[in-house]
Design a protein around this motif. Structure first.
Motif, PDB file in Angstrom:
ATOM      1  N   LEU A 114      77.940  25.320  55.378  1.00  0.00           N
ATOM      2  CA  LEU A 114      76.609  25.288  54.769  1.00  0.00           C
ATOM      3  C   LEU A 114      76.553  24.199  53.694  1.00  0.00           C
ATOM      4  O   LEU A 114      75.613  23.404  53.630  1.00  0.00           O
ATOM      5  N   ARG A 144      69.324  22.521  62.474  1.00  0.00           N
ATOM      6  CA  ARG A 144      69.664  23.937  62.379  1.00  0.00           C
ATOM      7  C   ARG A 144      68.768  24.793  63.269  1.00  0.00           C
ATOM      8  O   ARG A 144      69.063  25.938  63.551  1.00  0.00           O
TER       9      ARG A 144
ATOM     10  N   ILE B 209      71.830  31.390  51.473  1.00  0.00           N
ATOM     11  CA  ILE B 209      71.417  31.004  52.813  1.00  0.00           C
ATOM     12  C   ILE B 209      69.916  31.212  53.025  1.00  0.00           C
ATOM     13  O   ILE B 209      69.403  31.013  54.119  1.00  0.00           O
TER      14      ILE B 209
END
Lengths: 379, 344
Positions: A114, A144, B209
């Motif tokens: 990430l 992504r 995230i």
């Protein structure tokens, strides 16, 4: 509205992306080489030079490297003097910082992916801006969302079926808007949305996968050098550019450590549509890599050496080098120059001969072989 | 080809995804249904971008690349400050899409926007729950009196047509709705169970995230799930007030609790319950046996079990992913167009 056959894939390597000026230079070259020639390039970008290495340190918890990345990208963005761009890059960097702040003691491969992905994410935003700056309509694609992979973090493989489905859906809108799409190389995501990276040289893999899955004929891998050379020019200054290679030759070279070729990149090309890969610089795309070679191009293409364990070997790579006649010629060279052969390995079905040699003779042999095979010297 | 003018208010994650999905899919929709979805104005907290004839695909994609709160920088269409009256005067929208953030104290700015839209003859699609939770009857009465639609399938199990299904079960007496309605908290709990990290660490990861907001209060204090129960209660015609929902804070769950549960073959879940028989509603931390169907719903998935006097249903799907939610919003827009706008 553009025709589907106008599509090509262009990967811009990180070595070309150093500062704002170099993004604009790349954009100008994309315009000149492709857009002005009525082609619609799908641009695949790497992170700016050095950023991926910095981000790997960030993933280990280094605040200092985080600052370096921030400084680097903000300074590139500021060269465009666009408040919109600066804010956007700032937002991404803030996000990166939030992610970096979650690092705890233990290594987390998913988190590292990430973090590393921000190198390409921001580079893409900069490239879109650079293209718009030189009056090329450009839009962002999101790797992504499009490039689906398995969950092997750090060295993921592309799920070709899922990715082909995703790519196919966006082709029509891309052709309709005629805007140059820019996508991050090297990164993808699992079905669940976890960010993954494709391993070393992963941007090439992204580029060839996109081309192959969409049935696009030409892939251009742009770097600083004009093509793949017959030998490492640092060792052999007379090394020349190889004009044409087959996939098999390229993969064999990669297997023995050739730079600028990523063996994974050929997997989609072998399995699906066999696009032609051009490797070179904005000056010239010196090397063409294609599925099949015409018979008259068989023969040695490059020589290289590799040390595995104690005994180094020399690899001579090219379709047909495993035949008896060629083997004899190589052995004759060794015999005449009184080099010792510690071992030799060759199979009729492989485009290579490996000769194990003494460490002291390694470079001498390399030079001698290069002279005989590529410089017209009589063995 | 019928042109349908759409105004979008709110341009966060879902707003961007919606604009992008429209730009990528509207040609397909045009070919299939003969409708041209024209986004004529998009507003955020600082400004608005207006184009009377509708933004084209390229413009919509460029818009979704803007930084936060900077529609006013979208040259040449961006303007400082949002004047909804001006937007409506210039664009005469058929449909209003409300994607502003939820404020459960005031319902604003969604509440005013939605009423304004209805009073100016626009159908409404909202992904913002707060106006519905606080003013459901008023909004619905306003819409009904004008023959307008208000659709909101993105508000509960946003990535699925759950609410559509639920509202179609008109002959059933719905006795109990129970499930995992909040993706963020379910992700956090899954993290805690799978990686044995504490609550703070799991929350941080969720934020990193993008599963959790920078301010996660609405999720971890149970407001979001309570609001969803409240909307469900209205849809099935047994309305409850959001304040009457008993809530526990997920932040109470410790790693030790998780370990204890696991040792006993259990899983900790954050379960929302609407029991219409006993007139109770709650969002609670519960321990479920590992083989319980809700215990097996992990990550950002949502799941609901609906018990009626006739049957029992189980529904699983993605909660609030932005792309999925954008599709739900788009589906609401399209169903209004097909039923109301074209039919007229």
């Amino acid at each position: 509205m553009k025709e589907r056959r106008s599509l090509c894939v262009v990967k811009v390597g990180g070595s070309l992306l150093r500062d704002g000026r170099s993004y604009i230079e790349s954009a100008e070259n994309i315009k000149k080489t492709f857009v002005d020639a009525d082609r619609l390039p799908i641009v695949v970008v790497s992170a700016a030079k050095g950023v991926t290495d910095l981000l790997i340190e960030v993933a280990k918890g280094s605040k200092k490297h985080l600052e370096a990345v921030t400084e680097k990208y903000l300074s590139i963005a500021s060269e465009f003097s666009s408040p919109k761009l600066s804010r956007r890059v700032h937002e991404e960097l803030e996000h990166l910082k939030r992610v970096a702040n979650t690092i705890s003691g233990s290594f987390d491969a998913a988190l590292q992916d990430l973090i590393v992905s921000f190198g390409e994410r921001i580079s893409k935003i900069l490239m879109v801006e650079a293209l718009e700056h030189v009056n090329v309509r450009a839009v962002e694609l999101n790797a992504r969302e499009l490039i689906i992979t398995n969950n092997i973090h750090g060295d993921a493989s592309i799920d070709y079926v899922a990715t082909a489905n995703n790519l196919e859906k966006i082709v029509k809108p891309i052709l309709e808007t005629s805007a140059t799409p820019v996508i991050e190389g090297f990164i993808g995501a699992t079905e669940d949305g976890a960010v993954t990276t494709l391993g070393r040289g992963g941007s090439d893999y992204t580029a060839t996968a996109i081309a192959s899955l969409l049935g696009i004929d030409d892939v251009y891998l742009v770097t600083e050098v004009d093509g793949i050379m017959t030998a490492d020019p640092a060792l052999i200054p007379s090394a020349k550019i190889i004009k044409v290679l087959s996939y098999r030759e390229a993969m064999e070279a990669a297997l023995h450590g050739a730079k600028r070729i990523n063996p994974k990149a050929f997997e989609p090309l072998e399995k699906f549509y066999g696009s032609t890969v051009f490797i070179g610089s904005w000056r010239t795309f010196g090397t063409k890599i294609q599925r099949e070679l015409p018979a008259d191009l068989a023969g040695p293409k490059l020589v290289m050496h590799k040390t595995s364990g104690d005994i180094p070997y020399i690899a001579i790579i090219g379709e047909g080098v495993g035949n008896t006649k060629f083997l004899k010629m190589i052995i004759d060279i060794f015999y005449e120059k009184a080099f010792s052969i510690l071992g030799i390995q060759s199979y009729y079905y492989r485009p290579s001969i490996l000769v194990y040699v003494q460490k002291t003779e390694e470079l001498k042999i390399l030079r001698e072989l290069h002279k005989s095979l590529f410089e017209g010297a009589k063995p | 080809m019928r042109n349908v003018n759409v105004v979008v208010m709110g341009f966060g994650n879902v707003g961007r995804a919606f604009v992008k999905v429209v730009s990528l899919k509207r040609k397909m929709i045009a070919e299939k249904y003969g409708i041209n979805i024209n986004i004529v104005a998009v507003g955020d907290s600082k400004g608005v971008a207006i184009k009377k004839e509708g933004f084209d695909e390229y413009e919509l994609l460029k818009m979704s690349e803007l930084p936060r709160s900077s529609l006013h920088m979208f040259a040449p269409y961006g303007r400082q400050e949002v004047d909804i009256k001006e937007v409506y005067r210039e664009t005469e929208p058929h449909i209003h899409v409300e994607l502003t953030p939820a404020n459960y104290l005031t319902g604003e700015p969604g509440y005013s926007n939605i009423l304004f839209a209805l009073r100016n003859n626009a159908h409404v699609v909202t992904a913002n729950k707060a106006p519905l939770v606080l003013h459901y009857s008023e909004i619905m009465n306003e819409a009904r009196s004008r023959g307008l639609s208000v659709r909101f399938r993105a508000t509960v199990m946003g990535g699925t047509p759950f609410l559509e299904m639920l509202s179609s079960m008109k002959s059933h007496d719905i006795e109990r709705v129970e499930g995992i309605l909040n993706a963020t908290t379910n992700y956090i709990l899954t993290e805690m169970h799978e990686n044995l990290v504490d609550f703070e660490q799991a929350l941080k990861k969720a934020q990193a995230i993008g599963v959790a907001e920078a301010d996660p209060t609405l999720d971890i204090e149970g407001f979001d799930a309570a609001a969803k129960l409240c909307i469900i209660s209205h849809v099935i015609g047994k309305p409850i007030n959001m304040n009457s929902v008993y809530r526990e804070s997920l932040s109470k769950v410790t790693l030790k609790d998780v370990l204890d549960a696991v040792r006993q073959g259990q899983v900790i879940k954050y379960v929302a319950l609407l029991d219409t028989q006993n007139k109770v509603a709650s969002v609670k931390i519960v321990r479920l046996p590992k083989d319980n169907i809700l215990a097996q719903v992990g990550g950002v998935l949502n799941a609901v079990r609906v018990k009626t006097d006739a049957t029992e249903l189980f529904f699983v799907g993605k909660g609030g992913g932005r792309i999925e939610t954008a599709h739900s919003v788009f589906d609401d827009v399209l169903s209004i167009v097909l039923e109301k706008v074209i039919g007229k």
